[in-house]
Design an enzyme around this catalytic site. Structure first.
Site, short mmCIF file in Angstrom:
data_model
loop_
_atom_site.label_atom_id
_atom_site.label_comp_id
_atom_site.label_asym_id
_atom_site.label_seq_id
_atom_site.Cartn_x
_atom_site.Cartn_y
_atom_site.Cartn_z
N SER A 40 -71.11 -23.08 -24.40
CA SER A 40 -69.91 -23.84 -24.00
C SER A 40 -70.02 -25.30 -24.41
O SER A 40 -69.01 -26.01 -24.50
CB SER A 40 -69.70 -23.76 -22.49
OG SER A 40 -69.51 -22.42 -22.09
N HIS A 77 -69.39 -26.98 -16.51
CA HIS A 77 -70.47 -26.04 -16.83
C HIS A 77 -71.14 -26.37 -18.16
O HIS A 77 -72.25 -25.91 -18.42
CB HIS A 77 -69.95 -24.60 -16.82
CG HIS A 77 -68.78 -24.37 -17.72
ND1 HIS A 77 -67.51 -24.80 -17.42
CD2 HIS A 77 -68.68 -23.78 -18.93
CE1 HIS A 77 -66.69 -24.46 -18.39
NE2 HIS A 77 -67.37 -23.85 -19.32
N ASP A 156 -60.65 -24.85 -22.62
CA ASP A 156 -59.33 -24.21 -22.74
C ASP A 156 -59.04 -23.29 -21.56
O ASP A 156 -57.89 -23.19 -21.13
CB ASP A 156 -59.16 -23.49 -24.09
CG ASP A 156 -60.33 -22.58 -24.46
OD1 ASP A 156 -61.37 -22.62 -23.77
OD2 ASP A 156 -60.20 -21.85 -25.46
N LEU A 188 -62.64 -18.62 -25.75
CA LEU A 188 -63.34 -17.66 -24.91
C LEU A 188 -63.63 -18.23 -23.53
O LEU A 188 -64.14 -19.34 -23.41
CB LEU A 188 -64.66 -17.24 -25.57
CG LEU A 188 -64.54 -16.38 -26.82
CD1 LEU A 188 -65.90 -16.22 -27.50
CD2 LEU A 188 -63.93 -15.02 -26.49
N GLU A 381 -49.81 -32.22 -4.41
CA GLU A 381 -50.85 -32.64 -3.47
C GLU A 381 -52.23 -32.63 -4.11
O GLU A 381 -53.09 -33.43 -3.76
CB GLU A 381 -50.83 -31.75 -2.23
CG GLU A 381 -49.55 -31.86 -1.39
CD GLU A 381 -48.41 -31.00 -1.93
OE1 GLU A 381 -48.60 -30.24 -2.91
OE2 GLU A 381 -47.29 -31.08 -1.36
N PHE A 406 -49.68 -29.45 4.26
CA PHE A 406 -49.74 -29.43 2.80
C PHE A 406 -51.04 -29.99 2.24
O PHE A 406 -51.31 -29.87 1.05
CB PHE A 406 -48.51 -30.13 2.22
CG PHE A 406 -47.22 -29.53 2.72
CD1 PHE A 406 -47.12 -28.17 2.97
CD2 PHE A 406 -46.11 -30.33 2.98
CE1 PHE A 406 -45.95 -27.61 3.46
CE2 PHE A 406 -44.93 -29.78 3.47
CZ PHE A 406 -44.85 -28.41 3.70
N GLN A 442 -44.28 -25.53 7.95
CA GLN A 442 -44.44 -26.99 7.97
C GLN A 442 -45.46 -27.48 8.99
O GLN A 442 -45.65 -28.68 9.14
CB GLN A 442 -43.09 -27.68 8.27
CG GLN A 442 -41.88 -27.09 7.58
CD GLN A 442 -41.92 -27.27 6.08
OE1 GLN A 442 -41.97 -28.39 5.59
NE2 GLN A 442 -41.91 -26.17 5.34
#
Lengths: 637, 637
Positions: A40, A77, A156, A188, A381, A406, A442
């Protein structure tokens, strides 16, 4: 060999050598650790090599310099790549890279954290590095007003996280031309192809539609990368830049290139040896790219800026905290807004953010008083908390508010804030069933549990305006994540101006030598406890009333004393029965290890609907009548 | 007047009357309730009028019909509009609308919930209705294979939520041509203009880039709306449709049109009277639009389908649950995968989702065995839980998995799942510091607290493969949110095949008449408790060992018995000290109200780094040595 730019700008031939070194070191470090993600990093090594040698303006001898560019590895990572870059910059030794990576007690952790001075924020929960970077870029453009740039490397795979698009939306709204996102499109993910694979056109259309200037490059063409970064670094525009780099996972080692089988796996030693040979062997270059350009900001020396996260406490204006009359009915959310305005006047590093509900949370009062330090995050948020995190990295003290319910949307971001070690003040309004007719969607009913479980957090829940002001002020210098829970409705002021409310304390509002029961509340239930005490007094039952405004840490001493003296406790909270005030009281009692009082825990069980505040509190069994009834039952058996 | 289509398709002249009625009724209902959001519904009244009269295929006499289209009000605060539509469809009476809205004990709550049979999912936390709709559309296209469409009305404010873009990304990836998103672009949020205002071009570019067919209309031009809906309803394409409607907030009442001052406020009676007059007065039309088209799905009668959320328990294939040998070392995450494969064979309504880590959670075993019932959600945990919610609405039993840490990303969606009343099985792998070198970003340390705090939830944390299989099977028929926590490493099988693990139970693995202390663990710490018991036995201290695999509900009887018999408890958990196993044990003890045992609670305090699993457990003080030491200290005092 050590090279330093810009005295002599480092050529791309050297960058190519650096790229090979980054790949080799990514392999060496992960193989030596026996875990990690070499492939990676190999896909992005060319991006990092060109960035380090020719574009990243960074004083490696002074990572706290306020002039430095910022580099965030959103795809955390790929840490071997980042740490290999630190070695190439001379910031860490080859020994540390080889012996410290992923080892116990070492700072080169599996995913980057600010245990390393060159790391701004912890990453590893994907889709967070870019939102955090937006916060730093906001600080650079609007508050620091310095020319540093924020460079973020995304994978990606993480483009599937909605938070990435919240970030680009805000980056374009705030015209963050100082933000450069590099996307390592190696097609990937962990278990196979990403949903878009190498469809760079679609990524480009998306990023453009979200307001970015998009540059598409072959991520292994150093010239193309260099040109894109030069373009991106041009501060004349008003759009953030996204560099989409088509890359190959495991690039440089033919056995694993573009292979689906090598995510998150170090190479065994024999493979590592073949890979290093194919990459031309080990290198130990140290390169120093461009240094930061001193800015001409008033009063700041370019070479010795403040520490990365100072909390400036010196007042710029006299403090004018709000005052309230005893008995006056004031919503605690309003008192929060009032307090924040005063805090902002006292301390220029206080900033505020809100998720498009500032007229409900009363953050609008700060926005009106200190518009230059208020950031509207609209209904996003996650980005709100991430922006707060980035602002904290630059030494600001953010207060971020929305409905308590929230804040659950941002829990992963808050959790990662604890790993980053940032100081964030979070404020959740509209707590509990008290809100009335709007209904359960809420109602903050899990927020205390969520916030208490965080490492090093502080959880505050005032019942009146005076204590809200005091606790808001206290939050401004608390370390870590602090949380203030406010209430929708108006309730009488209980405390005179000037009363002190230490974090970890409580207030005993009623007490006598003859107390037979203790009523413990916070926020709205404290008022219910007072009403219950009045009722009980009329029946000849003396009740102690304790305001546990500090839910974490809780006032164990007061609770133990009440338990010992009265032998009976009723605790009532406008929250679920697990993890909130009742849990805090019970944890405290059990930890005390003394004889247990008889205890009744009133909390919200079952699913509420609509109704008036009074009806809701009665339905939940947390109003004065229910508290009095529970106490009566305890006393009379 | 009652009109029914398609016998005679209802004309747009009637739709115009219905639109006026929806506006008038939105005003009447909210004014009568004294709260609510009339203006947020008035902007979308024309959309709903055309949809109801001419496009929504719905049998209002049989809301559970599997042939019905689905209608989701993602902007849940516009509930007066939705309830007015229900009145116009004859589903509720004008009396209920006027006397029930937002009242205590009534089903017309402030935000819609499935207390109403025509509502699939609770909304009100913005940005969730569309992701939920993706789940229903997935069910329609891939599982039910019926021609129903899913119509979702979004507000423009909620387009700032990243979850909206996760939803469109997945809708296009899965080619959900049966999903129609209508966006009510009235340019005003709660406290002012949205970030994009009436920039419909930008919305269009974004939605197109995310793979949607975009239709832009004047949201008050009935003809244009009608044409767009007809186009959207054409099932021949392979893209979801987004209808962007430029609208005016408060449309129809000139005093409030496009005003920033009337969000979330009912009109006072005199204003309401003027508004209703301007809108042409009250109407009481009942209109029935198109009925569902019977599909030719095998074995399903079009008029009497299953209840909306059946849990089919009849096996289609003989159960072949996995079996493990005692002492065999198996990760519980692997046992979960094995169990899910067997469950899938037993029950065709079992489906699975994962957030691009199926090779870590072992959900890939199900994907391989039952590919038609596996939905890859890539790295989009919010959408994963929302898709699970939508699948549950259609009567499937979803198991959704990712790392325990990353379920925090979806907490708001899980919370709303409790309001929706859906049955979801959530599985978090890689619990706690046990994961080793990856570091804190990957460690689930707050998940038990988060899940316990949910109304009606079940929290399970098995320590071996046999119990994991049994509990996975048990989850498949549990109501509400159930959570299974799995461990990364391999640990020995403790229980023989066939052992039963009732939810709410526990297992006592060591006990005698001479037990001086009880060690309580779950998951990895249960193995540490067993090791500690061995150590203590060597010192002549008899320790009872209790496996609290059911964290919620917890086995209060076993804990009370252990407390009474041994008088001393050590509870150890790989989780933060607040809200998890220790809290559950303490809550149980306090609720028991008997003499409190001496108790030591070992949990993860402070911030871990990298290291081996063994090093991490030792660092956190939750390994066998620390448990033995705590027990020794309790016994010897």
């Amino acid at each position: 060999m050590t090279l330093t730019a810009p005295t002599a700008t480092i050529g791309l031939d050297i960058a190519a050598e650096v790229a090979a070194q980054l790949r080799v070191d990514s392999i060496r470090s992960s193989t030596s650790a026996g875990s990690g993600h070499p492939t990676s990093g190999m896909s992005a090594a060319d991006l990092f090599a060109v960035l380090l040698t020719r574009h990243l303006r960074y004083d490696w001898d002074d990572p706290r310099s306020p002039e430095n560019d910022h580099l965030i590895l959103s795809k955390g990572h790929a840490s071997p790549l980042l740490y290999s870059l630190f070695k190439a910059a001379g910031a860490i030794s080859d020994d540390e890279l080889m012996q410290g990576y992923r080892r116990f007690g070492q700072r080169l952790q599996g995913h980057p954290t600010p245990a390393l001075p060159w790391v701004d924020v912890a990453t590893g929960s994907l889709g967070q590095g870019l939102p955090d970077g937006v916060g730093i870029a906001l600080a650079g453009k609007y508050l620091d007003k310095r020319p540093y740039r924020v460079w973020v490397l995304c994978g990606d795979s993480e483009m599937a996280e909605g938070s990435i698009w919240e970030a680009l939306d805000k980056a374009s709204y705030y015209q963050l031309a100082n933000l450069v996102t590099m996307v390592d499109v190696n097609r990937l993910g962990q278990r196979g192809a990403t949903d878009l694979g190498w469809d760079l056109d679609t990524y480009a259309r998306r990023a453009e539609a979200f307001g970015a200037r998009v540059l598409v490059v072959d991520g292994h063409d150093l010239n193309a990368i260099d040109n894109a970064m030069a373009t991106a670094a041009d501060p004349s525009g008003d759009r953030p830049t996204v560099i989409l780099a088509r890359t190959i996972k495991g690039r440089g080692f033919s056995e694993v290139e573009d292979s689906n089988d090598w995510h998150g796996k170090p190479f065994p030693p024999d493979m590592a040896e073949r890979a290093i040979r194919e990459l031309g062997g080990e290198r130990h270059l140290t390169v120093r790219g461009p240094r930061p350009e001193p800015s001409s900001v008033d009063g700041s020396s370019p070479s010795s800026g403040p520490a990365a996260r100072p909390v400036t406490t010196q007042p710029t204006e006299p403090a004018t905290p709000a005052r309230y009359d005893l008995g006056q009915k004031v919503p605690t959310r309003k008192a929060y807004g009032d307090a924040l305005v005063a805090l902002g006047a006292q301390n220029p590093r206080i900033v505020a953010l809100d998720g498009e509900v500032s007229n409900s949370t009363y953050a609008f009062e700060f926005a009106r008083a200190h518009p230059g330090r208020y950031f509207e995050m609209f209904i996003a948020e996650q980005q709100m908390v991430a922006a707060a995190t980035g602002l904290a990295v630059r030494g600001y003290r953010p207060f971020a508010s929305t409905f308590a319910a929230f804040l659950t949307r941002a829990y992963d971001f808050i959790r990662m804030g604890t790993v980053s070690g940032v100081d964030l003040c979070l404020v959740g309004s509209h707590a509990g069933v008290e809100i009335g007719p709007d209904g359960p969607s809420q109602m903050g009913l899990e927020d205390l549990a969520m916030m208490r479980a965080l490492d090093g957090s502080t959880v505050l829940y005032p019942s009146d305006a005076t204590s809200t002001v005091a606790l808001t002020q206290a939050m401004a210098v608390l370390p870590g994540i602090s949380y203030l829970r406010t209430t929708r409705g108006k309730y009488p002021v209980l405390y005179p101006d000037g009363e002190s409310f230490p974090v970890g304390g409580s207030k005993t509002l009623r007490s006598s030598d003859q107390d037979e029961v203790t009523l413990v509340g916070a926020g709205v239930t404290l008022h219910a406890c007072l009403a219950a005490a009045d009722t009980l007094a009329g029946e000849g039952i003396r009740a102690r009333v304790v305001d546990c405004y500090s839910v974490k840490p809780i006032d164990s001493g007061a609770i133990a004393a009440a338990a010992a003296t009265t032998g009976r406790i009723v605790v009532a909270e406008d929250h679920r029965a697990e993890g909130g005030l009742g849990s805090a009281v019970k944890d405290s009692l059990v930890a005390g290890g003394r004889a247990l009082p008889s205890l009744v825990h009133l909390a919200v069980r079952g699913m509420p609907g609509s109704g008036s505040s009074k009806e809701q509190l009665a339905w939940a069994g947390i109003d004065g009548d229910h508290i009095a009834s529970a106490a009566r039952h305890l006393v009379h058996g």
